[in-house]
Design an enzyme around this catalytic site. Structure first.
Site, short mmCIF file in Angstrom:
data_model
loop_
_atom_site.label_atom_id
_atom_site.label_comp_id
_atom_site.label_asym_id
_atom_site.label_seq_id
_atom_site.Cartn_x
_atom_site.Cartn_y
_atom_site.Cartn_z
N THR A 142 -6.74 -5.48 -4.32
CA THR A 142 -5.77 -4.59 -4.97
C THR A 142 -4.38 -4.92 -4.42
O THR A 142 -4.21 -5.86 -3.64
CB THR A 142 -6.06 -3.10 -4.71
OG1 THR A 142 -5.80 -2.81 -3.33
CG2 THR A 142 -7.51 -2.75 -5.05
N ARG A 143 -3.40 -4.09 -4.79
CA ARG A 143 -2.04 -4.23 -4.27
C ARG A 143 -1.85 -3.40 -3.01
O ARG A 143 -0.74 -3.28 -2.48
CB ARG A 143 -1.04 -3.83 -5.36
CG ARG A 143 0.37 -4.38 -5.18
CD ARG A 143 1.22 -4.23 -6.45
NE ARG A 143 1.18 -2.91 -7.02
CZ ARG A 143 1.99 -1.90 -6.67
NH1 ARG A 143 2.90 -2.08 -5.74
NH2 ARG A 143 1.89 -0.73 -7.26
N LYS A 144 -2.94 -2.84 -2.49
CA LYS A 144 -2.88 -2.03 -1.26
C LYS A 144 -2.91 -2.94 -0.04
O LYS A 144 -3.89 -2.99 0.72
CB LYS A 144 -4.04 -1.04 -1.23
CG LYS A 144 -3.99 -0.02 -2.36
CD LYS A 144 -5.24 0.84 -2.39
CE LYS A 144 -5.20 1.81 -3.57
NZ LYS A 144 -6.44 2.62 -3.68
N THR A 145 -1.83 -3.67 0.12
CA THR A 145 -1.73 -4.63 1.21
C THR A 145 -0.73 -4.15 2.26
O THR A 145 0.05 -3.24 2.02
CB THR A 145 -1.29 -6.01 0.68
OG1 THR A 145 -0.07 -5.84 -0.08
CG2 THR A 145 -2.34 -6.62 -0.24
N THR A 281 -8.58 -4.73 2.20
CA THR A 281 -7.41 -4.82 3.08
C THR A 281 -7.18 -3.56 3.89
O THR A 281 -6.44 -3.59 4.87
CB THR A 281 -6.13 -5.10 2.26
OG1 THR A 281 -6.07 -4.20 1.14
CG2 THR A 281 -6.09 -6.53 1.76
#
Length: 298
Positions: A142-145, A281
């Site tokens: 995902t974009r949860k970095t 992440t």
């Protein structure tokens, strides 16, 4: 080196590494002053089982601190198991250069490698579960970095064998509940997004139920995300939606929300095309590495 290293833009890698080094040594390096500049060798040990990832960034750290040379014994993607090595430490690489520069790069390089390898290890486990289930779909991140660390973590996802999902807000449009509430309706949000995104950018809509999925598909969404469904629920909903729209529209169904390697198996079903995991992440255990300097034997 892995085949995915060729995806990395050198300027972005250099910029990221430069920031790590500047953060760690903003002024004098007194420890470096103590050890001096005699040529030494440092051995990189792995002390926990995992998948190696991050070597291009590791190399860049030691290039920037003054062209230290790194000699790798494993490639990114290799599964490391130190349990069979002497003292439970597996020699992964050696770094050659002046002592103070080896120590200057040590902590930023190890922090990055531990994190990247942790992400790749979790991704490899998820990929193995997908393959075991013989599921046709895509496992994605995902974009949860971590802020400032996205390039490393997305690279590690690829090394671990999963899809990166969208790289950033510009890569794909994802209309979530806040977008819908602010706009007024799914149909209106999709129409407005398409007017700006054009034909070349996909639009995904987060949906809480089948009715929202139907509205999104009718509005022209390319992907509908069934958010926070349980395993049995997503099976029923995905099949119902696919059957209802068969021959009328082309779209993909994504499942997301709270997915982990422990609970994913019920989500492997024929009508779900993508499963995305923030857990690849978030709260990822790091892989333990150490860098030990020793004199070069003459």
């Amino acid at each position: 080196m892995s085949e995915f290293e060729h995806l990395l833009p050198p300027c972005q890698v250099q910029e990221a590494v430069s920031k790590w080094l500047s953060e760690d040594t903003p002024s004098f390096d007194v420890g470096g002053f103590v050890v001096g500049s005699d040529e030494q060798v440092a051995v990189l040990y792995c002390k926990a089982k995992g998948v190696l990832a991050g070597s291009p960034f590791f190399d860049e750290v030691f290039r920037q601190v003054t062209n230290c040379r790194v000699e790798w014994y494993f490639k990114d993607g290799a599964e490391l198991d130190p349990s069979t090595a002497p003292k439970g430490r597996l020699e992964v690489a050696r770094v050659f250069g002046p002592a103070r520069f080896l120590l200057l790069g040590e902590r930023p390089a190890l922090n990055m490698l531990a994190r990247a390898s942790g992400v790749a290890t979790r991704c490899r486990k998820l990929r193995a579960l997908k393959d075991k289930a013989q599921w046709h779909g895509v496992i994605a991140g995902t974009r949860k970095t971590t802020p400032g660390f996205r390039l490393v973590e997305k690279y590690a996802m690829l090394v671990g064998g999963v899809d990166t999902h969208r790289m950033d807000l510009s890569s794909m449009v994802m209309l979530k509940d806040n977008h819908i509430w602010a706009t007024g309706s799914i149909r209106e949000a999709v129409a407005k997004a398409r007017s700006a995104a054009g034909f070349s950018v996909k639009i995904e809509v987060e949906c809480q139920d089948e009715a929202e999925a139907d509205e999104a598909i009718g509005a022209g969404a390319d992907i509908v995300m069934l958010d926070n469904f349980d395993g049995p629920g997503i099976r029923v909903a995905a099949k119902s939606i696919k059957d209802r729209w068969a021959g009328k529209a082309k779209f993909l169904v994504e499942g997301s929300g709270g997915l982990t390697e422990e609970n994913v198996e019920p989500y492997f079903c024929p009508d779900v095309d993508i499963l995305s995991f923030g857990s690849v992440t978030q709260s990822v255990p790091h892989i333990d590495f150490s860098l030990k300097v020793q004199p070069i034997k003459k």
